[in-house]
Write an enzyme that holds these catalytic residues in place. Sequence first.
Site, PDB file in Angstrom:
ATOM      1  N   ARG A  45      -8.859   0.769  -4.813  1.00  0.00           N
ATOM      2  CA  ARG A  45      -7.915   0.399  -5.871  1.00  0.00           C
ATOM      3  C   ARG A  45      -7.496  -1.058  -5.743  1.00  0.00           C
ATOM      4  NH1 ARG A  45     -10.103   4.106  -6.582  1.00  0.00           N
ATOM      5  NH2 ARG A  45      -9.467   6.227  -7.100  1.00  0.00           N
ATOM      6  N   SER A  94      -1.956   8.496 -12.411  1.00  0.00           N
ATOM      7  CA  SER A  94      -1.559   8.532 -11.007  1.00  0.00           C
ATOM      8  C   SER A  94      -0.574   7.393 -10.726  1.00  0.00           C
ATOM      9  CB  SER A  94      -2.778   8.406 -10.102  1.00  0.00           C
ATOM     10  OG  SER A  94      -3.662   9.491 -10.304  1.00  0.00           O
ATOM     11  N   GLU A 132       0.935   2.473  -7.722  1.00  0.00           N
ATOM     12  CA  GLU A 132      -0.333   2.034  -8.304  1.00  0.00           C
ATOM     13  C   GLU A 132      -0.169   1.139  -9.531  1.00  0.00           C
ATOM     14  OE1 GLU A 132      -4.335   4.278  -9.814  1.00  0.00           O
ATOM     15  OE2 GLU A 132      -3.564   4.723  -7.824  1.00  0.00           O
TER      16      GLU A 132
END
Length: 347
Positions: free
Chosen positions: A164, A243, A343
């Site tokens: 990520r 998410s 995130e």
Amino acid sequence: MLVENNAALQPHNTFGIAAQAQRLLRLRKAELLPDLVRQPGWCAERLRVLGGGSNIVLTGDVEPLVLKIEMLGRRLLRETEAGYLVEADAGENWHDFVAWTLDRGWYGLENLALIPGTVGAAPVQNIGAYGLELQDRFHSLDAVDLHSGEVHNLDAAQCRFGYRDSVFKCERTVAPGHGRWLITRVRFWLPKRWQPVLGYLELERKVAETGLEQPTARQIFDWVCQIRRAKLPDPAVIGNVGSFFQNPLVSREQCAEICARHPAVVHYPLPDGRVKLAAGWLIEACGWKGQTLGRAGVYEKQALVLVNRGDAYQPCSGADVMALATAIQASVLERFGVRLEIEPELW
């Protein structure tokens, strides 16, 4: 390019947080960007880049210029005996692009179906799901240096992909939502010798349920869509950014300590010796699943997803979202000794 003053951002972020941008500029032709950067008064440090709005949390009104990426286009650049080189402009919807490649028999992106956002935003996060990451199919991209206006072609090594993560997240000079680069086009290499990627628990369950040990790319695409729709809310119905926390990476030793205390913890060993923990499991184990704090809540079907519980009379604010996120982080840290990283970008 179209410029709007005091533009509403609620329609442009999937969490549905109400906020305004002092100035919103819609960029529909990448070729105009270098000239824009070179104009007197241009300041890269006073800029936010907005794609599909599926990975941002607005903490208030936005004073810097918001550059909304709306370039559209997708094409086959080259076909060889080995595979296909396909390209999409940054404003293209990611899921629609994945479906478009499958419709043409160009396989390889099916595990990444139904991920919200745009093609241009996908490399920034190195999006991944169900055993596949963007870097596994990535070829190269075009990006404009927001300080000089120069156009660069970057390969995978130059993008510095990680979990990520990428160079586009690392090279932020002032604040989240803006960096040195603005991605305009992304290219993918899709091999003709396609093999299904099935090394993920929920896909393994689908194989066991159906008896299809060698599913087609279309079947995997359909499975992924079914799985995601079953546990993730549609942003058009319930505001969310997917998410909210990254799955934490811990050492093998730290994982062993956690497993000794909590044998049921969901974890995945990685090739580099580290272990990925399932953030959703950690949050649910702390009792947050389905809970609400203020006007933000934890989705009842997936603890990894925070959702908008506000309405027209009491709208959900960025402060509501961050209060809930902070409380969840504190709970997980206290119980498991692991800090969850947020995130989405905070504006």
